[in-house]
Design an enzyme around this catalytic site. Sequence first.
Site, PDB file in Angstrom:
ATOM      1  N   GLU A  63      -5.972  -3.471  -5.028  1.00  0.00           N
ATOM      2  CA  GLU A  63      -4.923  -3.129  -5.980  1.00  0.00           C
ATOM      3  C   GLU A  63      -5.456  -3.354  -7.385  1.00  0.00           C
ATOM      4  O   GLU A  63      -5.063  -4.272  -8.101  1.00  0.00           O
ATOM      5  CB  GLU A  63      -3.667  -3.947  -5.680  1.00  0.00           C
ATOM      6  CG  GLU A  63      -3.043  -3.559  -4.338  1.00  0.00           C
ATOM      7  CD  GLU A  63      -1.924  -4.469  -3.907  1.00  0.00           C
ATOM      8  OE1 GLU A  63      -1.794  -5.564  -4.478  1.00  0.00           O
ATOM      9  OE2 GLU A  63      -1.169  -4.098  -2.992  1.00  0.00           O
ATOM     10  N   THR A 353      -1.207  -5.581 -14.001  1.00  0.00           N
ATOM     11  CA  THR A 353      -0.249  -4.517 -14.311  1.00  0.00           C
ATOM     12  C   THR A 353       1.176  -5.002 -14.071  1.00  0.00           C
ATOM     13  O   THR A 353       1.427  -5.936 -13.306  1.00  0.00           O
ATOM     14  CB  THR A 353      -0.486  -3.277 -13.424  1.00  0.00           C
ATOM     15  OG1 THR A 353      -0.429  -3.657 -12.044  1.00  0.00           O
ATOM     16  CG2 THR A 353      -1.823  -2.639 -13.710  1.00  0.00           C
ATOM     17  N   ILE A 415       4.619  -7.636 -10.685  1.00  0.00           N
ATOM     18  CA  ILE A 415       3.551  -8.015 -11.598  1.00  0.00           C
ATOM     19  C   ILE A 415       2.312  -8.321 -10.768  1.00  0.00           C
ATOM     20  O   ILE A 415       2.365  -9.119  -9.836  1.00  0.00           O
ATOM     21  CB  ILE A 415       3.925  -9.238 -12.459  1.00  0.00           C
ATOM     22  CG1 ILE A 415       5.095  -8.908 -13.379  1.00  0.00           C
ATOM     23  CG2 ILE A 415       2.723  -9.684 -13.298  1.00  0.00           C
ATOM     24  CD1 ILE A 415       5.492 -10.035 -14.315  1.00  0.00           C
ATOM     25  N   GLU A 416       1.230  -7.637 -11.087  1.00  0.00           N
ATOM     26  CA  GLU A 416      -0.075  -7.911 -10.479  1.00  0.00           C
ATOM     27  C   GLU A 416      -0.768  -8.958 -11.359  1.00  0.00           C
ATOM     28  O   GLU A 416      -1.255  -8.652 -12.442  1.00  0.00           O
ATOM     29  CB  GLU A 416      -0.907  -6.633 -10.410  1.00  0.00           C
ATOM     30  CG  GLU A 416      -0.444  -5.647  -9.362  1.00  0.00           C
ATOM     31  CD  GLU A 416      -1.179  -5.822  -8.039  1.00  0.00           C
ATOM     32  OE1 GLU A 416      -2.111  -6.647  -8.002  1.00  0.00           O
ATOM     33  OE2 GLU A 416      -0.814  -5.134  -7.066  1.00  0.00           O
ATOM     34  N   VAL A 417      -0.777 -10.204 -10.880  1.00  0.00           N
ATOM     35  CA  VAL A 417      -1.269 -11.324 -11.673  1.00  0.00           C
ATOM     36  C   VAL A 417      -2.791 -11.375 -11.601  1.00  0.00           C
ATOM     37  O   VAL A 417      -3.362 -11.431 -10.501  1.00  0.00           O
ATOM     38  CB  VAL A 417      -0.693 -12.655 -11.162  1.00  0.00           C
ATOM     39  CG1 VAL A 417      -1.112 -13.806 -12.068  1.00  0.00           C
ATOM     40  CG2 VAL A 417       0.826 -12.579 -11.062  1.00  0.00           C
TER      41      VAL A 417
END
Length: 461
Positions: A63, A353, A415-417
């Site tokens: 991802e 993102t 939220i992609e941390v």
Amino acid sequence: MMRRWGIGAFALVILAISAGCSATAESEDGTASDSQARMYEYRVHNAVARADELASSGVDLLERRQGNDLFVLGDDATAEQLRALGFDISLHKEVVLPRWTPPQLRVSNEETTLADVNETYYGGYHTVNAHYAHLDKVATDHPDLAKVVTYGQSWKKTKGNGGYDLKAICITKQGSGDCALSPNSTKPRFLLYTQIHAREITTGEVSWRWIDYLVDNYASDSTVKQLLDTEELWVVPIANPDGLEIVQQGGNNPRLQRKNADTANETSTTCSVPNHGVDLNRNFASHWGGASTTTNVCGETYRGPRADSEPETQSSESLWRKLFPAVRGPNQSDPSPQTAKGLLMTLHSDANTVMFPWYYSNVASANDSTQRAIARQLGSITGYEYGRSGEVLYAASGSTDDWAYEKLGVSVFTIEVGDPNTFGSCSGFLPPYSCQTSLFWPKMRPALIYAAQKAVAPFKP
């Protein structure tokens, strides 16, 4: 500078990198082999338009996206597979996964001797048992603020083979009717839902700190007090406990298990560790079986034999129906009303993102403008790019977010941390535990506060 290889040059480089590694496979009991000692992240150039083909091939599509390039995790054979499919690739970085001695297996999360809130692996990350002990301790220490709820069982537990309950915690200033499993709540609800992909270990740790932040600061922080006095803040810290058990059995070298532990679909193929299971974030009954899924049972985006086939998926949907009323019409173009309350936040890693529906295709929902405004602010807080999944990453079907928005009309974000520096010390699935304090929590704390505040009226312009 990123280097690309032709077929001959690439093969020579891979041979050089692989020198000294044997070809033995990992055994089913989890003993690591030399073939698992080296893994690589490959950069797949100009691949966004072919993301579905990558996913359906069974490779481990990460991802993460840069421009039109995507990233794949794999070994030497993966490189050859990608080239055979006609992809232009380069070596992004090596992921070192040394040999390890697994800790003792846990038999059941119901054994009181295992309720150790300090049980950790890989330098400080908390095990499933520790997470659940933490929930119980918070509820015991703060009975006026917190209540633990069991909302289902993991796949292994439904089969009577160890496994875990599925647990959530409700945090609010407790009053009459609060934390009831009914969608008709007086208070707006904010739900943080993390670690559905087990190897994304940062996400569960963010939940841990969010829980502590809320209960520890109620008496001293006016913002926290306002939230807990007027809203219910729900947290599912470990949405995939069977998967996390596989991860944590790696000890100081966690196993990169993404999916749950369901092996029932391996009727003609036996997957190696850590490739068992169904990708829970491709199993939800929203456009199931579409973009970025595979029918390959060993593939990392294996969607399962049917929509909602997994107990973890079914239980999550049941919980959400009890927390959020259905306020949206049945058509894809129907909007959620401006009067709708509640917000669901899911966390993944590590694409840097902020995303919102739709995910199944790069099309705008009827609530795109208000959701984009919230995502823009979350992006400003975190420093992450924002947009629909197809805009900033790639389309993906059968996801948590699309189901929650489609079936219930909930305002929902992912939220992609991650570390904005893709070569940074805090990048990847396995950042040092110190990154939780130095980078991730400082980013996520204000983002979660803002998102929780928006749960009052998320669709109101």
